[in-house]
Design a protein around this motif. Sequence first.
Motif, PDB file in Angstrom:
ATOM      1  N   HIS A 168       8.322 -53.714 -16.177  1.00 54.36           N
ATOM      2  CA  HIS A 168       9.214 -52.658 -15.676  1.00 54.36           C
ATOM      3  C   HIS A 168      10.528 -52.630 -16.445  1.00 54.36           C
ATOM      4  O   HIS A 168      11.043 -51.556 -16.793  1.00 54.36           O
ATOM      5  CB  HIS A 168       9.490 -52.868 -14.191  1.00 54.36           C
TER       6      HIS A 168
ATOM      7  N   ASN B 298      10.283 -51.108 -19.946  1.00 52.66           N
ATOM      8  CA  ASN B 298      10.160 -49.650 -19.923  1.00 52.66           C
ATOM      9  C   ASN B 298      11.449 -48.964 -19.485  1.00 52.66           C
ATOM     10  O   ASN B 298      11.635 -47.781 -19.757  1.00 52.66           O
ATOM     11  CB  ASN B 298       9.030 -49.224 -18.996  1.00 52.66           C
ATOM     12  N   SER B 299      12.316 -49.701 -18.799  1.00 54.66           N
ATOM     13  CA  SER B 299      13.586 -49.139 -18.320  1.00 54.66           C
ATOM     14  C   SER B 299      14.723 -50.057 -18.749  1.00 54.66           C
ATOM     15  O   SER B 299      15.147 -50.952 -17.996  1.00 54.66           O
ATOM     16  CB  SER B 299      13.574 -48.991 -16.792  1.00 54.66           C
TER      17      SER B 299
END
Length: 579
Positions: free
Chosen positions: A89, A92-93
């Motif tokens: 996560h 990706n961010s």
Amino acid sequence: MAVVPLLIFGVISYQVSNSAINSKISNSSLQVLKLVQKNIQYESDKYQKISDSLMVNKTVQDGLYRFDSWDYMQKNNFIVQMNSIISGHMSNSPQIMQIFLTDRDNNPVYSQGWFYVSQETINRMIDLCGKNINWLSVNEGNKNYIIYTHPVISERGTGVIGHTLIFIDAAAFYNCLSGVDMGTGADLMIMDSYGNNVANQNSSFRKGYSVDSVLFSYCRQNPNENIIRNYKFNDRLGMIAYSFSNRQGWLLVAAIPDAYLRAETYSIAVTSLVSIILCFLCAVIVYRQMWKSISLPINRLVQVVGKIDNTNFDQMTFYDDSRDELGFLSRAFRQILQKMQDLVNQVETEQNQKREYELKMLQAQINPHFLFNTLNSLRWTALMSRATSVSNGLAALSDLLRNTILDKNEFITVEEELKNVSNYIVIQKIRYGDIFTVTYEIDENILHSYMIKFLLQPIVENSIIHGIDEEGTQKEIHISMSRGEDTILTVISDNGKGFDVEKTLDAKKNKRLTGIGMQNVQERIRLCFGKEYLFHIESRIGEGTTVTMEFPYISTLPETPKNLTQGKEREKDDSGTVR
């Protein structure tokens, strides 16, 4: 006379343009805020989806539910699994600074990130989460960040078993504001549910701190107003446009300075003033010439025009033989009037011809329609019967053909029309048998009065075709005709299966001949007698249909072209002359 209207026009123009520009800027500002709000929503949705995916993750559910009962190896295995999940996560961010998991007692269970967060901040966010505040801007350790908190609900039905805290760099939401131009000197910012600055275009406001508590309170109390005019923000007077995001509880504010709003209206005011002065000077010059060469001839022309009747244009007697524009205008005006008079006469002639042609077309339309359904019934009889029924049907058909094709009269007596209906019912009885019955309630005083031919048959036909259902239940058709003061009221009702009135009578959607027949009846009544006579269809599916119509009581045969011709032919027959 020229100065006052010009000044009034200038003032009104300035006011209207100023109002229009402000309204346009207000509307465009609100539209921009909506687009920015969508970007903010899109950005926040990414972190909400991460939190939702963690909440339903089996590893997170088991870890928060059993963490206290696990031994060292089980806890270590849990952390390894969470590192793999959280790393995906965070990669990706990149705007995510830290992700925390706490148990139901707010004790840290898992953390991954690159900066320190105090337990006091964590406890505060979890407390706000219980108050339905999931987003908060925080300034701590010279770093501004956004915290999104979400409770983790147990899949086992035991309620809240922990919380997910996602720490987000405020730059993620600043990117939603960058590149947005609200005007020269304007500022655009995001405030959280406490009025703290989340992100803004103007660096003079410190992130994580309150920007304008008075403005924030006013916007909270008036969430639907959206526009505040003449508000002093950051020592500059201007307009405030704002919009709330219900999901985050954030306030999006755009401050547009008054100097930007008045820049365009000031230019319009100067242009209007110069234009008024120039127009006044031109008006003085033109006025002197108009009085001599235009005003007097025009006044004479206006007087003549005022005497012209609305439909009689032959009263035009004014004629100006001068070679200037007014002379040309008067001659052209006379030609226009003559042309209009010719057109009025032509329209009247065409309307009379149109009415006659429409009646002919409608009468011609009902004949093939009727013959089609009659021959169809006889075809069914030929398949099912061998002798008597065919003979009766042909006899009735012969009588009907004589009345529809051989007899050219547009008007017949009520008695003859009822006979046509009776013949048609005989033919339909051949096909349907005793599945329906017909009853009559006729005022004997109207039997020898005249009516339009074949008004009743299409309605009776509609009752038979649409009224009889597939189950073969016996139905009843009732025909009632009574005389009013100057009219004949006719009601034809049945207890059949009914139909959708609008769908059946729409000729474009319904190509069945029954729909054409019903429209034909209504149109013939309208063309012959006008719109003031009643024609109404009421039908309920499963209950039946009632058709109510009204036409004038006519005691003598009307003098239509067809009836006059037929009358002369009858007189020749009486005198023995062969036609």
